[in-house]
Design an enzyme around this catalytic site. Sequence first.
Site, PDB file in Angstrom:
ATOM      1  N   CYS A   9      31.769 -29.656  20.720  1.00  0.00           N
ATOM      2  CA  CYS A   9      30.142 -29.826  21.077  1.00  0.00           C
ATOM      3  C   CYS A   9      30.137 -28.921  22.589  1.00  0.00           C
ATOM      4  CB  CYS A   9      29.630 -30.580  20.971  1.00  0.00           C
ATOM      5  SG  CYS A   9      29.718 -32.019  21.776  1.00  0.00           S
ATOM      6  N   ARG A  15      28.542 -36.090  20.156  1.00  0.00           N
ATOM      7  CA  ARG A  15      28.649 -35.123  18.642  1.00  0.00           C
ATOM      8  C   ARG A  15      30.433 -34.891  18.024  1.00  0.00           C
ATOM      9  NH1 ARG A  15      24.361 -30.458  19.236  1.00  0.00           N
ATOM     10  NH2 ARG A  15      25.715 -30.514  21.508  1.00  0.00           N
ATOM     11  N   ASP A 118      21.553 -32.211  19.478  1.00  0.00           N
ATOM     12  CA  ASP A 118      22.063 -32.842  20.709  1.00  0.00           C
ATOM     13  C   ASP A 118      21.174 -34.829  20.819  1.00  0.00           C
ATOM     14  OD1 ASP A 118      23.895 -34.396  22.533  1.00  0.00           O
ATOM     15  OD2 ASP A 118      23.705 -32.451  23.755  1.00  0.00           O
TER      16      ASP A 118
END
Length: 145
Positions: A9, A15, A118
């Site tokens: 990520c 994440r 996100d």
Amino acid sequence: MFERILIVCVGNICRSPTAEYLLRHRLGDAHASEVTSAGLSAVTGYPMDDTALQVLLEHDVDGGQHRARQLTTALLRQSSLILAMEKSHVAEIGRMAPEATGKVFLLDRWLKGGDIPDPYRQQRPAFEHVFALIDQGVSSWLRYL
């Protein structure tokens, strides 16, 4: 069999570590794959975001040992499967290491093939939503690992 699975990520604090620890948990100790994560613009050395960690803990997975690390071309080359959260991450990885392109996929590949947003600096419901998406993505990959 994928020996080294890398999950990517941006910051490597929300994440990708959530997916890393959840996938490790689901695969169990008997599975031979090494699962790690990194960030395109990692907050190097930082632990998981507090809210991301709390949501993960509530699902009986402990990511407390995580420390963010920067994605490198060496990590990309060493990995046998690379799972990214967004299409833009796939593209950036392709620019960093064109030779890795054939082993880079979205975590959501087997579902809708969409981006996992996100949740950084958002409220808890965003983290819960993202956890659910990551959980589904991880589950969808298990049959291929």
